[in-house]
Design an enzyme around this catalytic site. Structure first.
Site, short mmCIF file in Angstrom:
data_model
loop_
_atom_site.label_atom_id
_atom_site.label_comp_id
_atom_site.label_asym_id
_atom_site.label_seq_id
_atom_site.Cartn_x
_atom_site.Cartn_y
_atom_site.Cartn_z
N GLY A 1 0.83 -1.19 0.00
CA GLY A 1 0.00 0.00 0.00
C GLY A 1 0.86 1.24 0.00
O GLY A 1 2.06 1.17 0.29
N LEU B 1 6.89 1.74 4.46
CA LEU B 1 7.92 2.16 3.50
C LEU B 1 8.57 3.47 3.93
O LEU B 1 9.68 3.78 3.49
CB LEU B 1 7.31 2.30 2.11
CG LEU B 1 6.76 1.00 1.50
CD1 LEU B 1 6.00 1.30 0.21
CD2 LEU B 1 7.86 0.00 1.24
N HIS C 1 -3.85 1.12 8.00
CA HIS C 1 -2.52 1.74 7.89
C HIS C 1 -2.56 2.95 6.93
O HIS C 1 -2.02 4.01 7.24
CB HIS C 1 -1.53 0.68 7.40
CG HIS C 1 -0.11 1.13 7.31
ND1 HIS C 1 0.88 0.67 8.17
CD2 HIS C 1 0.52 1.99 6.46
CE1 HIS C 1 2.05 1.24 7.84
NE2 HIS C 1 1.86 2.04 6.79
NI NI Z 1 3.17 3.21 5.74
#
Ligand code: NI
Length: 163
Positions: free
Chosen positions: A46, A90, A131
Site C-alpha cells: 500500500g 515504507l 494503515h
Molecule cells: Ni506506511
C-alpha cells in the site's frame, strides 16, 4: 507514469493531515498511476499520497494476487475485533513492529472515477486499509506501539512488506 521517491521519517509531510480531493482531475489520475508504480517498485502492499510528498487523501493498496484498490477520500465506517499483527512502513525503512489492528473493517471511498465504493476487508486488507487511512491523518504505525520492545530493527530486505 513514473516512480517517485518515498518520503521517510522525519519528513514533516508524514505528520500532516492530508486534504480531501475535490475533483478527480488529470493531475489526480497521474498521481494515482505514479503511486501504483511507486508502490510496486518498492514491493509495498500500500501507499498513501503523503508518502510521495502530496498531502491529498489518496491511497492505493495491492494485496498480492488481487486487484489494485484505489481509495480517494476514504473514510473508516466500522472496525470489528482486535488482533496483534506485525507491521512495517515504507516511510520507516529498517524497522518492524507489533501493533493491534482490527479483524475486519468497512471503508467507504471514491474510486479513481469518483464512484462511491464500499470495501469490507479482513486480515491483511483490513490492516492495509487502517494503515493507509492513518497515513492520511498523519498517524504512523509506530504511534500505535504500546511498548518500546515491540519495535525492532530488520534487515533491509524484510521491510518490503510495508505500506
Ligand atoms: Ni506506511
Amino acid at each position: 507514469m513514473s516512480v517517485r521517491s518515498i518520503r521517510v521519517l522525519p519528513d514533516p509531510i508524514l505528520r500532516q493531515k492530508a486534504k480531501r480531493v475535490a475533483n478527480i482531475d488529470n493531475s489526480v489520475q497521474r498521481l494515482i498511476d505514479d503511486m501504483v508504480d511507486t508502490m510496486r517498485a518498492a514491493s509495498g502492499v500500500g501507499l498513501a499520497a503523503p508518502q510521495i510528498g502530496i498531502p491529498l487523501r489518496v491511497a492505493v493498496i495491492e494485496i498480492p494476487g488481487e486487484d489494485v484498490i484505489v481509495l480517494v477520500n476514504p473514510e473508516m465506517l466500522k472496525r470489528h475485533g482486535e488482533r496483534l499483527v506485525q507491521e512495517g512502513c515504507l516511510s520507516i525503512p529498517g524497522y518492524q513492529g507489533e501493533v493491534k489492528r482490527s479483524v475486519s473493517v468497512k471503508v467507504r471511498a471514491q474510486d479513481r472515477n469518483g464512484k462511491v465504493i464500499r470495501i469490507r476487508g479482513e486480515g491483511l486488507l483490513a490492516q492495509a486499509l487502517e494503515h493507509e487511512i492513518d497515513h492520511l491523518n498523519g498517524i504512523l504505525y509506530i504511534d500505535r506501539i504500546e511498548q518500546p520492545e515491540k519495535l525492532w530493527k530488520v534487515a533491509a530486505k524484510v521491510e518490503e512488506e510495508g505500506c
